[in-house]
Design a protein around this motif. Structure first.
Motif, PDB file in Angstrom:
ATOM      1  N   LEU A   1      -7.691  10.419   9.386  1.00  0.00           N
ATOM      2  CA  LEU A   1      -7.499   8.991   9.588  1.00  0.00           C
ATOM      3  C   LEU A   1      -6.023   8.605   9.453  1.00  0.00           C
ATOM      4  CD1 LEU A   1     -10.581   7.827   7.522  1.00  0.00           C
ATOM      5  CD2 LEU A   1     -10.224   7.332   9.946  1.00  0.00           C
ATOM      6  N   PRO A   2      -5.622   7.445   9.987  1.00  0.00           N
ATOM      7  CA  PRO A   2      -4.234   6.987   9.834  1.00  0.00           C
ATOM      8  C   PRO A   2      -3.874   6.791   8.360  1.00  0.00           C
ATOM      9  CG  PRO A   2      -5.375   5.696  11.509  1.00  0.00           C
ATOM     10  CD  PRO A   2      -6.418   6.522  10.813  1.00  0.00           C
ATOM     11  N   PRO A   3      -2.593   6.884   8.027  1.00  0.00           N
ATOM     12  CA  PRO A   3      -2.171   6.643   6.644  1.00  0.00           C
ATOM     13  C   PRO A   3      -2.433   5.189   6.242  1.00  0.00           C
ATOM     14  CG  PRO A   3      -0.277   6.829   8.105  1.00  0.00           C
ATOM     15  CD  PRO A   3      -1.469   7.213   8.915  1.00  0.00           C
ATOM     16  N   VAL A   4      -2.598   4.982   4.942  1.00  0.00           N
ATOM     17  CA  VAL A   4      -2.926   3.650   4.420  1.00  0.00           C
ATOM     18  C   VAL A   4      -1.895   3.235   3.375  1.00  0.00           C
ATOM     19  CG1 VAL A   4      -4.615   2.267   3.153  1.00  0.00           C
ATOM     20  CG2 VAL A   4      -5.391   3.993   4.803  1.00  0.00           C
ATOM     21  N   LEU A   5      -1.472   1.971   3.439  1.00  0.00           N
ATOM     22  CA  LEU A   5      -0.604   1.384   2.426  1.00  0.00           C
ATOM     23  C   LEU A   5      -1.428   0.420   1.585  1.00  0.00           C
ATOM     24  CD1 LEU A   5       2.147   0.932   1.135  1.00  0.00           C
ATOM     25  CD2 LEU A   5       2.611  -0.813   2.874  1.00  0.00           C
ATOM     26  N   ASP A   6      -1.519   0.702   0.305  1.00  0.00           N
ATOM     27  CA  ASP A   6      -2.290  -0.106  -0.644  1.00  0.00           C
ATOM     28  C   ASP A   6      -1.329  -1.031  -1.382  1.00  0.00           C
ATOM     29  OD1 ASP A   6      -3.560  -1.101  -2.891  1.00  0.00           O
ATOM     30  OD2 ASP A   6      -4.401   0.804  -3.535  1.00  0.00           O
ATOM     31  N   ILE A   7      -1.443  -2.339  -1.120  1.00  0.00           N
ATOM     32  CA  ILE A   7      -0.604  -3.319  -1.809  1.00  0.00           C
ATOM     33  C   ILE A   7      -1.498  -4.388  -2.420  1.00  0.00           C
ATOM     34  CG2 ILE A   7      -0.161  -4.416   0.455  1.00  0.00           C
ATOM     35  CD1 ILE A   7       1.981  -4.675  -2.791  1.00  0.00           C
ATOM     36  N   GLU A   8      -1.396  -4.564  -3.714  1.00  0.00           N
ATOM     37  CA  GLU A   8      -2.258  -5.525  -4.405  1.00  0.00           C
ATOM     38  C   GLU A   8      -1.603  -6.194  -5.595  1.00  0.00           C
ATOM     39  OE1 GLU A   8      -5.429  -3.097  -6.589  1.00  0.00           O
ATOM     40  OE2 GLU A   8      -4.850  -1.725  -4.969  1.00  0.00           O
ATOM     41  N   LYS A   9      -0.295  -5.958  -5.793  1.00  0.00           N
ATOM     42  CA  LYS A   9       0.375  -6.546  -6.953  1.00  0.00           C
ATOM     43  C   LYS A   9       1.538  -7.435  -6.527  1.00  0.00           C
ATOM     44  CE  LYS A   9       1.012  -4.569 -10.830  1.00  0.00           C
ATOM     45  NZ  LYS A   9       1.533  -3.681 -11.892  1.00  0.00           N
ATOM     46  N   ILE A  10       1.714  -8.543  -7.235  1.00  0.00           N
ATOM     47  CA  ILE A  10       2.861  -9.424  -7.027  1.00  0.00           C
ATOM     48  C   ILE A  10       4.068  -8.812  -7.729  1.00  0.00           C
ATOM     49  CG2 ILE A  10       3.809 -11.712  -7.560  1.00  0.00           C
ATOM     50  CD1 ILE A  10       0.980 -12.813  -7.351  1.00  0.00           C
ATOM     51  N   PRO A  11       5.238  -8.799  -7.098  1.00  0.00           N
ATOM     52  CA  PRO A  11       6.409  -8.198  -7.735  1.00  0.00           C
ATOM     53  C   PRO A  11       6.851  -8.975  -8.968  1.00  0.00           C
ATOM     54  CG  PRO A  11       7.030  -9.359  -5.728  1.00  0.00           C
ATOM     55  CD  PRO A  11       5.543  -9.340  -5.763  1.00  0.00           C
ATOM     56  N   ALA A  12       7.408  -8.252  -9.927  1.00  0.00           N
ATOM     57  CA  ALA A  12       7.916  -8.894 -11.147  1.00  0.00           C
ATOM     58  C   ALA A  12       9.418  -9.134 -11.054  1.00  0.00           C
ATOM     59  CB  ALA A  12       7.601  -8.023 -12.358  1.00  0.00           C
ATOM     60  N   GLY A  13      10.121  -8.248 -10.337  1.00  0.00           N
ATOM     61  CA  GLY A  13      11.578  -8.331 -10.327  1.00  0.00           C
ATOM     62  C   GLY A  13      12.186  -8.676  -8.983  1.00  0.00           C
ATOM     63  N   GLN A  14      11.395  -9.165  -8.041  1.00  0.00           N
ATOM     64  CA  GLN A  14      11.927  -9.530  -6.729  1.00  0.00           C
ATOM     65  C   GLN A  14      11.085 -10.654  -6.128  1.00  0.00           C
ATOM     66  OE1 GLN A  14      11.085  -6.685  -3.468  1.00  0.00           O
ATOM     67  NE2 GLN A  14      10.048  -5.413  -4.993  1.00  0.00           N
ATOM     68  N   SER A  15      11.581 -11.249  -5.067  1.00  0.00           N
ATOM     69  CA  SER A  15      10.870 -12.332  -4.412  1.00  0.00           C
ATOM     70  C   SER A  15       9.778 -11.778  -3.489  1.00  0.00           C
ATOM     71  CB  SER A  15      11.843 -13.179  -3.592  1.00  0.00           C
ATOM     72  OG  SER A  15      12.363 -12.400  -2.510  1.00  0.00           O
ATOM     73  N   MET A  16       8.898 -12.665  -3.044  1.00  0.00           N
ATOM     74  CA  MET A  16       7.861 -12.249  -2.104  1.00  0.00           C
ATOM     75  C   MET A  16       8.481 -11.853  -0.760  1.00  0.00           C
ATOM     76  SD  MET A  16       4.950 -12.078  -3.508  1.00  0.00           S
ATOM     77  CE  MET A  16       4.025 -11.795  -2.015  1.00  0.00           C
ATOM     78  N   ASP A  17       9.565 -12.520  -0.371  1.00  0.00           N
ATOM     79  CA  ASP A  17      10.242 -12.148   0.881  1.00  0.00           C
ATOM     80  C   ASP A  17      10.783 -10.730   0.791  1.00  0.00           C
ATOM     81  OD1 ASP A  17       9.717 -14.532   2.135  1.00  0.00           O
ATOM     82  OD2 ASP A  17      11.625 -15.458   1.581  1.00  0.00           O
ATOM     83  N   SER A  18      11.315 -10.381  -0.375  1.00  0.00           N
ATOM     84  CA  SER A  18      11.822  -9.027  -0.579  1.00  0.00           C
ATOM     85  C   SER A  18      10.687  -8.010  -0.555  1.00  0.00           C
ATOM     86  CB  SER A  18      12.575  -8.944  -1.911  1.00  0.00           C
ATOM     87  OG  SER A  18      13.080  -7.648  -2.123  1.00  0.00           O
ATOM     88  N   LEU A  19       9.547  -8.377  -1.133  1.00  0.00           N
ATOM     89  CA  LEU A  19       8.380  -7.500  -1.099  1.00  0.00           C
ATOM     90  C   LEU A  19       7.958  -7.245   0.342  1.00  0.00           C
ATOM     91  CD1 LEU A  19       5.904  -6.033  -2.326  1.00  0.00           C
ATOM     92  CD2 LEU A  19       4.735  -8.254  -2.318  1.00  0.00           C
ATOM     93  N   LYS A  20       7.857  -8.292   1.135  1.00  0.00           N
ATOM     94  CA  LYS A  20       7.426  -8.147   2.527  1.00  0.00           C
ATOM     95  C   LYS A  20       8.397  -7.283   3.318  1.00  0.00           C
ATOM     96  CE  LYS A  20       5.186 -12.670   2.445  1.00  0.00           C
ATOM     97  NZ  LYS A  20       5.237 -14.067   2.934  1.00  0.00           N
ATOM     98  N   SER A  21       9.671  -7.448   3.042  1.00  0.00           N
ATOM     99  CA  SER A  21      10.681  -6.625   3.716  1.00  0.00           C
ATOM    100  C   SER A  21      10.488  -5.151   3.363  1.00  0.00           C
ATOM    101  CB  SER A  21      12.079  -7.092   3.318  1.00  0.00           C
ATOM    102  OG  SER A  21      13.072  -6.250   3.868  1.00  0.00           O
ATOM    103  N   GLY A  22      10.210  -4.872   2.088  1.00  0.00           N
ATOM    104  CA  GLY A  22       9.982  -3.496   1.647  1.00  0.00           C
ATOM    105  C   GLY A  22       8.726  -2.904   2.263  1.00  0.00           C
ATOM    106  N   LEU A  23       7.689  -3.701   2.355  1.00  0.00           N
ATOM    107  CA  LEU A  23       6.445  -3.221   2.971  1.00  0.00           C
ATOM    108  C   LEU A  23       6.669  -2.839   4.427  1.00  0.00           C
ATOM    109  CD1 LEU A  23       3.864  -5.827   1.572  1.00  0.00           C
ATOM    110  CD2 LEU A  23       4.185  -3.458   0.818  1.00  0.00           C
ATOM    111  N   LYS A  24       7.425  -3.664   5.137  1.00  0.00           N
ATOM    112  CA  LYS A  24       7.703  -3.377   6.552  1.00  0.00           C
ATOM    113  C   LYS A  24       8.512  -2.089   6.699  1.00  0.00           C
ATOM    114  CE  LYS A  24       7.475  -8.203   8.060  1.00  0.00           C
ATOM    115  NZ  LYS A  24       8.244  -9.382   8.518  1.00  0.00           N
TER     116      LYS A  24
END
Length: 286
Positions: free
Chosen positions: A176-199
């Protein structure tokens, strides 16, 4: 002149108050009707599960839930299985399940209709699941369609996390294709930074394997934080609500419980539904 005496005013009868005894009987009767209606609604809601459970082979292991909790959870599980007989079922595992008896999970031996398994490979930038290699080979030997997932740690470098996954997971034909599991809000960065990292993780992994990764998250987390910017990705959604009993059309996979009991695994395990038939699941693979 003779006075006529006034006519006496008739006395009004006092309204009769219902006796306390009668009021109590009405309340008890109403309460009884409410309970009966609730039980009838529950039986109707889970009619598929009751019938499916009655005709299903079970020889489950003893695990951590109480007997009453086990009965309630099993009822929900079999209700969902009964509503999705045309779908494909699978599990996901990590080191939390300990050593798995993969021979018991073969389709010919299993007491649960399992046809695929997602296996945790890595976590963060340097975490290797201690059971990954045994589980990866065990799933193949059991004849199950397998996939690997990465648990994303928001406050660690995304590209280092991607490289750790790539180094660990070698996909073969039929995986199967690889899977990225994301379920936690970052403690040391913004949500925009999290989304950038996920991409960055998703793009690096897709470029390496030539397969668009699947995005795993809880339904609320995805709806609140990811939905607008990650619309192009196939979804694997976790929702364990007692009132959720149908897979949504936009979900590729639905993780509907984390409390299933499956032969070959001690304790609880997650169970998932693929939103399609086995032929479509195989076409999704590498």
């Amino acid at each position: 002149m003779k006075r006529v005496p006034p006519k006496p005013t008739p006395k009004r009868a006092k309204p009769k108050r219902p006796s306390k005894n009668k009021s109590g009987k009405v309340l008890r009767y109403s309460f009884l009707l409410l309970i009966v209606a609730f039980l009838a609604a529950a039986v109707y809601q889970y009619r598929h599960g009751i019938l499916y459970w009655m005709g299903f082979k079970t020889n489950k292991r003893i695990e951590s839930l109480t007997k009453e909790e086990r009965r309630i959870e099993d009822l929900r599980i079999y209700e969902i299985l009964g509503r999705h007989k045309d779908k494909v079922y699978g599990i996901d595992v990590s080191h939390y399940q300990g050593e798995i008896e993969w021979d018991s999970l073969k389709p010919s031996n299993a007491n649960f209709p399992i046809q695929f398994v997602f296996i945790r490979a890595t976590a963060g930038k340097d975490g290797l699941d201690s059971e990954f290699r045994d589980n990866w080979s065990g799933a193949e030997q059991a004849g199950l369609i397998r996939g690997a997932y990465h648990y994303y740690r928001p406050d660690e470098n995304s590209l280092e996390q991607a490289e750790s996954f790539i180094k660990t997971v070698k996909l073969s034909k039929g995986d199967l294709p690889p899977v990225l599991d994301i379920e936690k809000i970052p403690a040391g960065q913004s949500m925009d930074s999290l989304k950038s990292g996920l991409k960055k993780w998703l793009n690096r992994v897709e470029g390496h394997y030539g397969m668009k990764p699947i995005l795993y998250s809880g339904e609320s987390f995805y709806s609140d934080f990811l939905k607008e910017e990650f619309k192009g990705y196939s979804l694997w959604i976790a929702n364990y609500s007692f009132f959720a009993d149908e897979i949504k059309k936009e979900w590729l996979f639905w993780q509907f419980t984390d409390k299933a009991s499956v032969g070959g695994i001690d304790g609880n395990v997650d169970v998932n539904i693929y939103n399609g038939r086995i032929e479509a699941l195989r076409r999704l693979c590498k």
